[in-house]
Scaffold this active site. Structure first.
Site, PDB file in Angstrom:
ATOM      1  N   SER A  30       0.801  -1.224   0.000  1.00 47.04           N
ATOM      2  CA  SER A  30       0.000   0.000   0.000  1.00 47.04           C
ATOM      3  C   SER A  30       0.837   1.279   0.000  1.00 47.04           C
ATOM      4  O   SER A  30       0.504   2.230  -0.712  1.00 47.04           O
ATOM      5  CB  SER A  30      -0.970  -0.012   1.184  1.00 47.04           C
ATOM      6  OG  SER A  30      -1.965  -0.986   1.006  1.00 47.04           O
ATOM      7  N   LYS A  79      -9.602  -5.540  11.164  1.00 50.00           N
ATOM      8  CA  LYS A  79     -10.752  -5.088  10.377  1.00 50.00           C
ATOM      9  C   LYS A  79     -12.078  -5.162  11.130  1.00 50.00           C
ATOM     10  O   LYS A  79     -12.983  -4.358  10.879  1.00 50.00           O
ATOM     11  CB  LYS A  79     -10.850  -5.889   9.074  1.00 50.00           C
ATOM     12  CG  LYS A  79      -9.743  -5.577   8.089  1.00 50.00           C
ATOM     13  CD  LYS A  79      -9.967  -6.285   6.772  1.00 50.00           C
ATOM     14  CE  LYS A  79      -8.861  -5.964   5.779  1.00 50.00           C
ATOM     15  NZ  LYS A  79      -9.122  -6.559   4.448  1.00 50.00           N
ATOM     16  N   ASP A 116     -13.164  -2.873   0.509  1.00 50.36           N
ATOM     17  CA  ASP A 116     -12.774  -4.217   0.071  1.00 50.36           C
ATOM     18  C   ASP A 116     -13.818  -4.814  -0.874  1.00 50.36           C
ATOM     19  O   ASP A 116     -13.467  -5.557  -1.797  1.00 50.36           O
ATOM     20  CB  ASP A 116     -12.612  -5.148   1.277  1.00 50.36           C
ATOM     21  CG  ASP A 116     -11.264  -4.997   1.959  1.00 50.36           C
ATOM     22  OD1 ASP A 116     -10.318  -4.516   1.317  1.00 50.36           O
ATOM     23  OD2 ASP A 116     -11.157  -5.364   3.145  1.00 50.36           O
TER      24      ASP A 116
END
Length: 311
Positions: A30, A79, A116
């Site tokens: 990322s 998450k 996502d």
């Protein structure tokens, strides 16, 4: 005086911070991907990998808010836990029960969102196939599986079967999803499970959400592992699609075996790029971000890492 980072962007006292929280997270693509996009956009921001142990997640979020951080991505294992620390959740994040993107709220705190799902869907839609009425099997029942299930529902899949090794973890995934994922069923994932093999044989799409097969700097054998046993692999139907959310190595052992069976294969790199682009749109308010530059930067970094691994 501005400093020059390894991303060739000037960093000064006015540079804003964005980043990704996870544990571990130093391996993440990322930063290189987002910093390429930030350079292309001319934004005075820098994107960093921010290792965050679970016991310090709340402290880190409060500290980054106090530092006026512009936005964050969230990866494993946070998450689900981070959702409870958000002041608000988007309707999608609330339904899925998992957050991978945090956006600063004007009055303080974080909005938790989930890009996502958008990232997962992008390569499936790009292929031009209709998934309406198709049958899918999802391997694993972690946070990524929730986003995959939401995506499969959006595609109109007629049957979604989730295979999990732990009955408790499987039920914890299925219970909150049943109200909005009507085609959802659970499968106990045990060696040579006939029910799982029958599901794989009937599946039009198989999605691996587990980390099995991911390359590891500390485990040289990790990249050779496959989440499916040889007997399970033999049941895959030629012409079906196997989608592995892992993108290191390329291809994974699962995708090598699936291709040998005559299956179509997709890895998780495009999902990474597309979910990252969606996050950047949320943070910046821009409708268009340089997706091509993000993809090229990620691919280039993967090539560098492969060469380093071979040397």
């Amino acid at each position: 005086m501005a400093l020059v980072s390894r991303f060739a962007q000037p960093i000064s006292g006015s540079t804003s911070l964005v980043g990704v929280l996870g544990d571990p997270v130093r391996h993440s693509l990322s930063p290189v991907m987002h910093n390429a996009a930030l350079k292309g956009l001319g934004l005075d921001w820098v994107y960093l990998a921010l290792p965050t142990p679970a016991e310090h997640l709340g402290e880190v979020l409060r500290g980054l808010e106090a530092m006026d951080c512009r936005g964050l991505n969230v990866t494993l294992p946070h998450k689900q836990a981070v959702a409870a620390l958000c002041r608000e959740l988007s309707p999608l994040a609330e339904r899925v029960g998992a957050v991978n993107t945090l956006v600063r709220l004007p009055n303080g705190g974080w909005l938790g969102d989930n890009t996502d799902v958008e990232g997962f869907l992008a390569p499936l839609r790009a292929g031009g196939s209709s998934w309406q009425g198709q049958r899918a099997v999802v391997l694993g029942c972690g946070g990524s599986a929730r986003a995959v299930i939401a995506g499969l529902v959006e595609l109109g899949c007629a049957a979604i079967q989730v295979a999990g090794r732990s009955s408790a973890h499987l039920e914890a995934l299925l219970a909150p999803c049943r109200s909005w994922a009507k085609p959802l069923q659970g499968l106990q994932w045990t060696p040579s499970n006939r029910a799982l093999q029958n599901a794989l044989a009937d599946a039009d799409l198989v999605v691996n959400t587990t980390p099995v097969g991911m390359a590891s700097a500390t485990d040289p054998d990790a990249a050779r592992r496959c989440p499916l046993s040889p007997g399970d692999l033999e049941t895959l139907r030629p012409g079906s699609t196997v989608y592995d959310l892992i993108y290191t190595p390329r291809p994974t052992a699962l995708l090598q075996n699936a291709s040998a069976r005559g299956c179509q294969s997709l890895d998780g790199l495009e999902m990474l790029v597309q979910q990252g682009a969606a996050s950047l749109r949320l943070w910046s308010g821009l409708a268009e971000v340089p997706v091509t530059a993000m993809r090229q930067a990620a691919l280039q970094q993967l090539k560098i890492e492969i060469k380093q691994g071979e040397s």
